[in-house]
Design a protein around this motif. Structure first.
Motif, PDB file in Angstrom:
ATOM      1  N   ILE A  76       0.836  -1.203   0.000  1.00 38.32           N
ATOM      2  CA  ILE A  76       0.000   0.000   0.000  1.00 38.32           C
ATOM      3  C   ILE A  76       0.874   1.258   0.000  1.00 38.32           C
ATOM      4  O   ILE A  76       0.632   2.207  -0.743  1.00 38.32           O
ATOM      5  N   ALA A  80       0.672   4.083  -2.711  1.00 44.17           N
ATOM      6  CA  ALA A  80      -0.120   5.237  -2.259  1.00 44.17           C
ATOM      7  C   ALA A  80       0.733   6.434  -1.854  1.00 44.17           C
ATOM      8  O   ALA A  80       0.385   7.589  -2.163  1.00 44.17           O
ATOM      9  N   PHE A  83       1.894   9.084  -4.546  1.00 39.52           N
ATOM     10  CA  PHE A  83       0.813   9.981  -4.964  1.00 39.52           C
ATOM     11  C   PHE A  83       0.498  10.998  -3.876  1.00 39.52           C
ATOM     12  O   PHE A  83       0.227  12.169  -4.160  1.00 39.52           O
ATOM     13  N   LEU A  84       0.528  10.556  -2.614  1.00 42.54           N
ATOM     14  CA  LEU A  84       0.276  11.468  -1.502  1.00 42.54           C
ATOM     15  C   LEU A  84       1.366  12.532  -1.434  1.00 42.54           C
ATOM     16  O   LEU A  84       1.070  13.723  -1.225  1.00 42.54           O
TER      17      LEU A  84
END
Length: 222
Positions: A76, A80, A83-84
């Motif tokens: 994850i 993820a 992009f965060l």
């Protein structure tokens, strides 16, 4: 005019460099920590039963079965967190640029663009500024005119950012004594001045999450 152009070039060149620097360093560190975490899981799992004769796509299923929490968090985070980082980095640079611009010469650079856009609307669609004006429709029109203008794209982004925070519901368009242009300019600048001073804490929080996951995996807590 040349001084303004030099200032704009310097300001946004610095902002672009900061954005690239944050992302390059951040993405490399995220990738490195993710690889270390994944390698630790594979090494720890290979010393026990279940992974010795497994190959191909089945490895993923076995790793998930052996270390469901740790492996899931690594996967994850790997997808993820980049992009965060990109999203928060973009917001950080916008806020930093706005604060710098407003404190230096915000009005001098932004007012002429706003005047030009509003002047065009007043000439081409004067009904939008008359009594009974739909403030939502007017706001959308102003935003579209700003986007379509041939002004500096970064200054347009800042004006749009500020204008989206503006409410026109309290403006009486039927009052001929009211200068719509002055009200809009004041509202936009006020909105931009209220943008909080940016912080790089998001960068360290993201890396802190990755380091925490790595430590928990090394100690086999997860």
């Amino acid at each position: 005019m040349n001084d303004n152009l030099k200032y704009i070039t310097k300001l946004f060149s610095s902002a672009t460099f900061s954005f690239i620097k944050i992302n390059i360093i951040g993405q490399i560190l995220i990738a490195l920590l993710s690889v270390l975490s994944l390698s630790a899981i594979i090494y720890q799992s290979s010393s026990g039963p279940g992974l010795g004769h497994v190959s191909g796509g089945a490895v993923v299923l076995v790793l998930f079965a052996l270390r469901p929490i740790g492996f899931s968090l690594v996967v994850i985070g790997l997808f993820a967190l980049p992009f965060l980082l990109f999203s928060l980095g973009n917001k950080y640079i916008i806020s930093k640029t706005i604060n710098k611009l407003i404190s230096d010469k915000g009005e001098a650079l932004l007012y002429p663009i706003i005047d030009k856009v509003l002047g065009k609307i007043k000439t081409n669609q004067p009904d939008l500024l008359k009594k009974g004006t739909d403030s939502t429709k007017l706001k959308l029109k102003v935003l579209q005119e700003i986007r379509d203008s041939k002004e500096n794209k970064w200054l347009k982004k800042i004006i749009i950012y500020g204008f989206k925070k503006v409410s026109l519901d309290d403006v009486d368009f039927s009052d001929e004594k009211v200068s719509f242009s002055d009200i809009i300019k004041e509202k936009i600048i006020t909105g931009l001045k209220n943008v909080s001073q940016p912080s790089r804490n998001f960068f360290w929080i993201i890396l802190g999450i990755q380091v925490t996951i790595l430590i928990l995996i090394f100690t086999q807590v997860i």
